[in-house]
Scaffold this motif. Structure first.
Motif, PDB file in Angstrom:
ATOM      1  N   THR A 278       0.812  -1.338  -0.018  1.00 53.62           N
ATOM      2  CA  THR A 278       0.098  -0.140  -0.335  1.00 53.62           C
ATOM      3  C   THR A 278       0.993   1.052   0.336  1.00 53.62           C
ATOM      4  O   THR A 278       1.472   1.547   0.915  1.00 53.62           O
ATOM      5  CB  THR A 278      -1.112   0.019   1.110  1.00 53.62           C
ATOM      6  OG1 THR A 278      -1.770  -1.274   1.008  1.00 53.62           O
ATOM      7  CG2 THR A 278      -1.936   1.003   1.533  1.00 53.62           C
ATOM      8  N   TYR A 279       0.796   1.981  -1.094  1.00 54.10           N
ATOM      9  CA  TYR A 279       1.294   3.126  -1.401  1.00 54.10           C
ATOM     10  C   TYR A 279       0.610   4.556  -0.625  1.00 54.10           C
ATOM     11  O   TYR A 279      -0.391   4.630  -1.208  1.00 54.10           O
ATOM     12  CB  TYR A 279       2.123   3.405  -2.815  1.00 54.10           C
ATOM     13  CG  TYR A 279       2.303   2.049  -3.146  1.00 54.10           C
ATOM     14  CD1 TYR A 279       3.908   2.486  -2.770  1.00 54.10           C
ATOM     15  CD2 TYR A 279       1.800   0.980  -3.747  1.00 54.10           C
ATOM     16  CE1 TYR A 279       4.650   1.178  -3.609  1.00 54.10           C
ATOM     17  CE2 TYR A 279       2.912   0.112  -4.403  1.00 54.10           C
ATOM     18  CZ  TYR A 279       4.212  -0.206  -4.559  1.00 54.10           C
ATOM     19  OH  TYR A 279       4.752  -1.618  -4.443  1.00 54.10           O
ATOM     20  N   THR A 280       1.519   5.161  -0.179  1.00 56.22           N
ATOM     21  CA  THR A 280       0.725   6.908   0.247  1.00 56.22           C
ATOM     22  C   THR A 280       1.690   7.820  -0.842  1.00 56.22           C
ATOM     23  O   THR A 280       2.658   8.055  -0.800  1.00 56.22           O
ATOM     24  CB  THR A 280       1.056   6.584   1.719  1.00 56.22           C
ATOM     25  OG1 THR A 280       0.002   5.618   2.266  1.00 56.22           O
ATOM     26  CG2 THR A 280       0.573   8.278   1.325  1.00 56.22           C
ATOM     27  N   TYR A 281       1.166   9.047  -1.346  1.00 54.59           N
ATOM     28  CA  TYR A 281       1.685   9.592  -2.290  1.00 54.59           C
ATOM     29  C   TYR A 281       1.922  11.480  -1.402  1.00 54.59           C
ATOM     30  O   TYR A 281       0.226  11.191  -1.981  1.00 54.59           O
ATOM     31  CB  TYR A 281       1.384   9.869  -3.694  1.00 54.59           C
ATOM     32  CG  TYR A 281       1.756  11.051  -4.682  1.00 54.59           C
ATOM     33  CD1 TYR A 281       3.043  10.523  -5.481  1.00 54.59           C
ATOM     34  CD2 TYR A 281       1.452  11.822  -5.218  1.00 54.59           C
ATOM     35  CE1 TYR A 281       3.675  11.536  -5.685  1.00 54.59           C
ATOM     36  CE2 TYR A 281       1.335  12.847  -5.798  1.00 54.59           C
ATOM     37  CZ  TYR A 281       3.235  13.091  -5.631  1.00 54.59           C
ATOM     38  OH  TYR A 281       3.728  13.674  -7.043  1.00 54.59           O
ATOM     39  N   GLY A 282       2.596  11.577  -1.454  1.00 53.79           N
ATOM     40  CA  GLY A 282       2.574  12.846   0.000  1.00 53.79           C
ATOM     41  C   GLY A 282       2.534  14.088  -1.527  1.00 53.79           C
ATOM     42  O   GLY A 282       2.885  14.060  -2.311  1.00 53.79           O
ATOM     43  N   THR A 283       1.269  14.723  -1.728  1.00 55.73           N
ATOM     44  CA  THR A 283       0.943  15.839  -2.980  1.00 55.73           C
ATOM     45  C   THR A 283       1.203  16.757  -2.204  1.00 55.73           C
ATOM     46  O   THR A 283       1.241  17.916  -4.044  1.00 55.73           O
ATOM     47  CB  THR A 283      -0.560  16.011  -3.105  1.00 55.73           C
ATOM     48  OG1 THR A 283      -1.433  16.226  -1.402  1.00 55.73           O
ATOM     49  CG2 THR A 283      -1.415  14.934  -3.182  1.00 55.73           C
ATOM     50  N   VAL A 284       1.900  17.250  -1.200  1.00 59.88           N
ATOM     51  CA  VAL A 284       2.711  18.307  -1.113  1.00 59.88           C
ATOM     52  C   VAL A 284       4.526  17.647  -1.485  1.00 59.88           C
ATOM     53  O   VAL A 284       4.744  18.673  -2.210  1.00 59.88           O
ATOM     54  CB  VAL A 284       2.557  18.847   0.274  1.00 59.88           C
ATOM     55  CG1 VAL A 284       3.510  20.381   0.825  1.00 59.88           C
ATOM     56  CG2 VAL A 284       1.697  19.288   0.452  1.00 59.88           C
ATOM     57  N   ALA A 285       4.867  16.981  -0.549  1.00 62.95           N
ATOM     58  CA  ALA A 285       6.198  16.752  -1.317  1.00 62.95           C
ATOM     59  C   ALA A 285       6.306  15.965  -2.534  1.00 62.95           C
ATOM     60  O   ALA A 285       7.759  16.473  -1.969  1.00 62.95           O
ATOM     61  CB  ALA A 285       7.513  16.282   0.757  1.00 62.95           C
ATOM     62  N   GLY A 286       5.814  14.997  -2.936  1.00 63.67           N
ATOM     63  CA  GLY A 286       5.260  14.642  -4.408  1.00 63.67           C
ATOM     64  C   GLY A 286       6.396  13.158  -3.440  1.00 63.67           C
ATOM     65  O   GLY A 286       6.885  12.645  -4.768  1.00 63.67           O
ATOM     66  N   ALA A 287       6.838  12.716  -2.715  1.00 67.11           N
ATOM     67  CA  ALA A 287       7.443  11.359  -2.010  1.00 67.11           C
ATOM     68  C   ALA A 287       6.214  10.436  -2.013  1.00 67.11           C
ATOM     69  O   ALA A 287       5.361   9.995  -1.955  1.00 67.11           O
ATOM     70  CB  ALA A 287       8.209  11.698  -0.891  1.00 67.11           C
TER      71      ALA A 287
END
Length: 446
Positions: A278-287
């Motif tokens: 399960t992945y999480t994409y940080g919409t601010v940092a982009g990581a």
């Protein structure tokens, strides 16, 4: 005898006055006749105006309700325990105004007049107000379906209930000048009625279609997967996030995967699963970060605050190219590394939302759900009645944090073509009476 008759007639003529008094008898009779005709016409017009005016009065949306919608705060917004669909002939937002924040969106039979006696029947989208429970059809503009606005199967409601997204096509497939290709997406603001159009400049037509739509947990991004160009195959789709505020496009995951991602939820980012990752994409940092679970998630969800985690999953069937075997099981935990299966849930559905950081809401059937404590796995059962399918994410998930309220029964709606037919019939009768009266008057004068 003839001489005597002539003599008497001459005597009568001699006694008669030379002129008659100008009493206007003929003119008075003519005026009375015209007055009666005018009164009949005015009476008919009054009756017709009353019918039409009555319809208009019923369609007004009161200022009190608009003020209430505008002043609503997050704590004032609620999901209904029961959803009642509007009557097929009910009017929509084009006539009665926007509903404001939506608690739910569904589809139901709708009928609309076409001409004097015609009718258009179709499946129309309706919304349920999160403020006062008002149920109303949504009149969403679409170039491919001008007679049947609101007919969308693949739509998505944002978690905060303020946005509704749906695909936009070039024609409806029946127009010989168009092939019905997907050309973008539209995002409807449920409060203002504003429509924002999203389109990939590098893919003016998406020939292979796109995946189901979903919103990020913070309602800022619309998520979908599609192949930007060429004939798509099983590994051509890109996972894309659209910023609904400015229309910008971010590729969250490039092409190369066999399957579309299973969308999840979590605060401050975009969540999706592939296999047992399960992945999480940080919409601010982009990581991008990831966690690995024992089973393959169909849907995974992080608590809105705190560290609680829940997912519905199973085991892949047929390896990488297969789906996830049913029945699906529910796993919860205070942290992702302390997960346990919830007993008594034989076949779980989607994660619907969170009541608080420790309690997750999960569908178990089309209308039933459970609220599960992620710490001790205790269960509270619930049900939303009416025409709702919990297997489809069309409830505003943020509102599970507030108490549910009783649903509102929408008013009945009669066939609006009946007053129109009465009006046409009345106008025809008035015209016929007028023509008949005029013909009689002319004959009398002639």
């Amino acid at each position: 005898m003839t001489t005597e008759l002539g003599r008497r007639l001459r005597e009568v003529a001699a006694d008669a006055p030379p002129t008659l008094p100008a009493d206007g008898l003929w003119d008075r009779g003519l005026r009375r006749h015209r007055t009666r005709r005018l009164a009949g016409v005015v009476g008919s017009i009054v009756v017709l105006a009353t019918l039409v005016g009555g319809i208009g009065i019923q369609a007004l949306d009161g200022p009190d309700r608009r003020a209430q919608v505008a002043a609503a705060k997050p704590g004032d917004l609620h999901l209904p325990r029961t959803i009642a669909v509007p009557a097929p002939w009910s009017k929509g937002t084009a006539d009665e105004g926007e509903l404001g924040v939506l608690a739910a969106v569904g589809a139901s039979d709708r009928k609309r007049p076409k001409g004097i006696a015609g009718m258009v029947a179709y499946q129309g989208l309706y919304g349920v107000s999160a403020v006062d429970g008002t149920v109303r059809f949504l009149d969403l503009p679409t170039p491919e379906s001008k007679d049947m606005p609101g007919q969308f199967i693949n739509a998505a409601l944002s978690p905060d209930g303020r946005k509704l997204a749906y695909p936009r096509y070039d024609g409806n497939g029946n127009d010989t000048s168009s092939d019905g290709s997907l050309v973008g997406w539209s995002v409807y603001d449920t409060v203002t009625g504003k429509i924002t159009e999203l389109q990939d400049p590098e893919a003016p037509r998406i020939e292979a279609g796109a995946s189901d739509l979903a919103f990020s947990t913070d309602s800022r991004f619309l998520l979908t997967s599609y192949a930007a160009a060429g004939n798509a195959d099983s590994e051509s789709d890109e996972f894309v996030a659209w910023n609904v505020a400015d229309g910008s496009r971010t590729v969250v995951e490039g092409a190369g995967e066999y399957w579309l991602p299973n969308i999840g939820s979590g605060p401050g980012g975009i969540v999706w699963s592939r296999d047992n990752d399960t992945y999480t994409y940080g919409t601010v940092a982009g990581a991008t970060t990831s966690i690995r679970t024992e089973h393959d998630p169909v849907t995974a969800s992080f608590a809105p605050s705190g560290s609680g985690f829940a997912y519905v999953g199973g085991t892949l069937a047929g390896g990488r190219n297969g789906g996830i075997d049913a029945p699906w099981k529910l796993y919860v935990g205070p942290t992702p590394d302390r997960m346990r299966q919830v007993p008594g849930i034989t076949d779980a559905g989607l994660v619907l939302g969170w009541r608080d950081p420790d309690h997750v809401v999960v569908a178990t059937t089309d209308r039933d759900y459970v609220v599960v404590d992620v710490n001790d796995r205790s269960i509270e059962k619930g049900r939303i009645g009416g025409n709702v399918n919990l297997a489809v994410p069309m409830l505003a998930s943020d509102l599970w944090a507030n108490d549910l309220v009783d649903g509102v029964q929408p008013p009945d709606a009669s066939d609006p073509r009946t007053p129109a037919r009465i009006a046409v019939l009345g106008a025809g009768l008035v015209l016929a009476v007028g023509v008949f009266g005029t013909i009689r008057w002319r004959r009398r004068r002639g």
